[in-house]
Each structure stands twice: as C-alpha cells, then as structure tokens.
Write a protein that holds these residues in place. Structure first.
Motif, PDB file in Angstrom:
ATOM      1  N   LEU A  25       0.799  -1.225  -0.164  1.00 17.85           N
ATOM      2  CA  LEU A  25      -0.090   0.061   0.210  1.00 17.85           C
ATOM      3  C   LEU A  25       0.815   1.335   0.033  1.00 17.85           C
ATOM      4  O   LEU A  25       0.401   2.382  -0.822  1.00 17.85           O
ATOM      5  CB  LEU A  25      -0.893   0.029   1.325  1.00 17.85           C
ATOM      6  CG  LEU A  25      -2.069  -0.922   1.128  1.00 17.85           C
ATOM      7  CD1 LEU A  25      -2.863  -1.397   2.273  1.00 17.85           C
ATOM      8  CD2 LEU A  25      -3.149  -0.872   0.023  1.00 17.85           C
TER       9      LEU A  25
ATOM     10  N   ASP B 190     -11.330   3.994  -6.266  1.00 17.45           N
ATOM     11  CA  ASP B 190     -11.025   2.570  -5.984  1.00 17.45           C
ATOM     12  C   ASP B 190     -10.439   1.850  -7.105  1.00 17.45           C
ATOM     13  O   ASP B 190      -9.578   1.141  -6.768  1.00 17.45           O
ATOM     14  CB  ASP B 190     -12.367   1.828  -5.854  1.00 17.45           C
ATOM     15  CG  ASP B 190     -12.927   1.684  -4.502  1.00 17.45           C
ATOM     16  OD1 ASP B 190     -12.598   2.628  -3.650  1.00 17.45           O
ATOM     17  OD2 ASP B 190     -13.554   0.803  -4.017  1.00 17.45           O
TER      18      ASP B 190
ATOM     19  N   TRP C  17      -6.095  -4.837   1.145  1.00 13.38           N
ATOM     20  CA  TRP C  17      -7.106  -3.941   0.319  1.00 13.38           C
ATOM     21  C   TRP C  17      -7.930  -5.102  -0.382  1.00 13.38           C
ATOM     22  O   TRP C  17      -9.167  -4.957  -0.226  1.00 13.38           O
ATOM     23  CB  TRP C  17      -6.124  -3.245  -0.425  1.00 13.38           C
ATOM     24  CG  TRP C  17      -7.166  -2.650  -1.611  1.00 13.38           C
ATOM     25  CD1 TRP C  17      -7.543  -3.284  -2.791  1.00 13.38           C
ATOM     26  CD2 TRP C  17      -7.623  -1.482  -1.764  1.00 13.38           C
ATOM     27  NE1 TRP C  17      -8.188  -2.375  -3.592  1.00 13.38           N
ATOM     28  CE2 TRP C  17      -8.110  -1.342  -2.983  1.00 13.38           C
ATOM     29  CE3 TRP C  17      -7.412  -0.282  -0.859  1.00 13.38           C
ATOM     30  CZ2 TRP C  17      -8.839  -0.014  -3.360  1.00 13.38           C
ATOM     31  CZ3 TRP C  17      -8.029   0.969  -1.475  1.00 13.38           C
ATOM     32  CH2 TRP C  17      -8.692   1.047  -2.555  1.00 13.38           C
TER      33      TRP C  17
END
Ligand code: IPE
Ligand code: IPE
Ligand code: MG
Length: 240
Positions: free
Chosen positions: A137, A160, A193
């Motif tokens: 991330l 997203d 995620w």
C-alpha cells in the motif's frame, strides 16, 4: 462444488510440523513445497483461475539467517523444477511483493519463469514473496503521488479502481476465498485491500498435512456461504 475464481492461501505451520517430529524446521518447509505442488495441480484441475500463495512475508526476513537462506534455496529449486510442469499445465507465474529484496539468483529464476510462462492461460499462480500488504500500500501510494506530482494524474481522479490497478495485484480479481492453515486466526499482513469481501476459512491442519481432501473441505464450506456484499439476504437471492 462451487469453485472460487480466485483462491488465496496463507501456507502456515511448516515449522511446527517439523518441531512436533523433533526435526529441523527446514524439513517442514521442504514438506511444505510438496504440498504446494499437489495443491497447485489440484486447483488447476478443479478450474481455479487464480491461485495466490503467501510464501514469504516482509516480516519473515527477521527470522534466523539460516532459516531465511534455506527458504531462499528451496524457492530457487522449486522454480527450477516446476517450469516444465507449469508449461504442461498452462500455468502462468506472477510475483507480488518487494522482490528487489530477494537474492539475485532467485530474482533471476523468477524473472525467467514469469517470462517463459507469460503466454499461459489456464491458471495464474501468484507467489507473494517478500510481501507485506502495508508495504504494498505504501509503495502504491508513493507511485500515485509521483504520478500526481509529474502532472500525469489528477488527485481527484484517484478512486477505488485507480488504486486497485496500481497495486502489485493489478491484473488479479479480489480473492473469493482465503484459506489459512495451522490454526492461527489472523491475516498477518496479507492482501489487506484485496480481502475486503473475501470469505475466510481457517483450519487447524498444518500446511505439510494439507491434502486435496482438506482443500475440498474448504471449497465445500465456501459453497455454503452466502456472499452479501452489504445487501440483504433477500436481495441476494432475488438476483440469482
Ligand atoms: C509457514 O510456516 C512458512 C513461512 C512463513 C515461510 P512457518 O515457518 O511459519 O511455520 P510455523 O508457523 O512456525 O509452524
Ligand atoms: C504468514 O505466516 C506468512 C506466510 C505464510 C508466508 P507467519 O508464520 O509469518 O505469520 P505469524 O507470524 O504467525 O503471524
Ligand atoms: Mg507461521
């Protein structure tokens, strides 16, 4: 049997498997590789399109040096011995993680295997190596920030989808099912995620003992789950 499109596995318990038998931990890892071979073959035969295996975490670098180097050795041997079988089975290899930390010879055989199997279409086998979700991330955020700074990306365009496509897992759908062996009920920094709506399955079986039958158990349980993605059960039934 309902087959998940993307199955992810945290292969845990090699060390305990060996310790229970008063054997060195590395022998557990060696048996773990045999399980990998069997499970990869079975997933391919069942029609799983994406199989992702957590093989070495960014935190695993802190293990004793001899265990780390033995694992790297096993990884290199595994890749060298599996190429033919991957080509035969139509398996494409992919790697996620901070691979720059891996030893040069492992990186080289990885790159070669990825390149040689790139055209295969039956199943994508992704190995998470030197992988940690927070690290992924952070690297992703950094890449997006650099693109924004260079004027190639407007901050308000980040959504997203942009984020998903900038991750190491860019071309992979989210996992449908996550299996963790060895009885630990945690994620250990895997795919934070991507697991947002994944079904979780935990078993006490140690990874070297995880057989095709154990895999079938997990898939049967997966088939009994109702995935609602925030909707009501009635809405989900209606859409079927
Ligand atoms: C999983 O088995 C393999 C790796 C993390 C490389 P472990 O080595 O974590 O086995 P346990 O958890 O100590 O039994
Ligand atoms: C997770 O197992 C990583 C892999 C299976 C490669 P660990 O054994 O490293 O996880 P913790 O330390 O028990 O959470
Ligand atoms: Mg462990």
């Amino acid at each position: 049997m309902r087959i998940p499109c993307h199955l992810a596995i945290i292969m845990d318990g090699n060390g305990r498997w060996a310790e229970k038998r008063r054997l060195p931990r590395i022998l557990g890892h060696r048996r773990g590789v045999e399980t990998v071979q069997e499970i990869v073959r079975e997933c391919r035969a069942l029609g799983v399109r994406y199989l992702t295996l957590y093989a070495f975490s960014s935190e695993n670098w802190r293990r004793p040096e001899d265990e780390v180097s033995a694992l790297m050795g096993l990884l290199g041997n595994y890749l060298r011995s599996e190429l033919t079988s991957m080509l035969e089975q139509g398996i494409r290899l992919k790697v996620i993680g901070e691979t720059t930390r891996l030893p040069g010879e492992v990186r080289q055989v990885l790159e070669e295997t990825v390149a040689r199997t790139a055209g295969n279409r039956e199943m994508t086998l992704t190995l998470a190596l030197s992988y940690g979700a927070r690290n992924e991330l952070v690297r992703t955020a950094r890449r997006l920030a650099e693109a924004a700074l260079a004027g190639r990306l407007a901050p308000e365009a980040i959504d997203d989808q942009t984020f998903t496509e900038a991750l190491d897992t860019a071309e992979l759908p989210d996992p449908d099912l996550l299996v963790r062996t060895s009885g630990e009920m945690r994620i250990s920094n895997f795919l934070l995620w991507q697991l947002a709506y994944t079904e979780l399955y935990f078993t006490d079986v140690l990874w070297p003992d995880f057989s095709r039958q154990e895999l079938h158990q997990a898939l049967l349980e997966f088939g009994r789950r109702q995935r609602r993605f925030g909707l009501t059960g009635a809405q989900v039934e209606e859409s079927h």
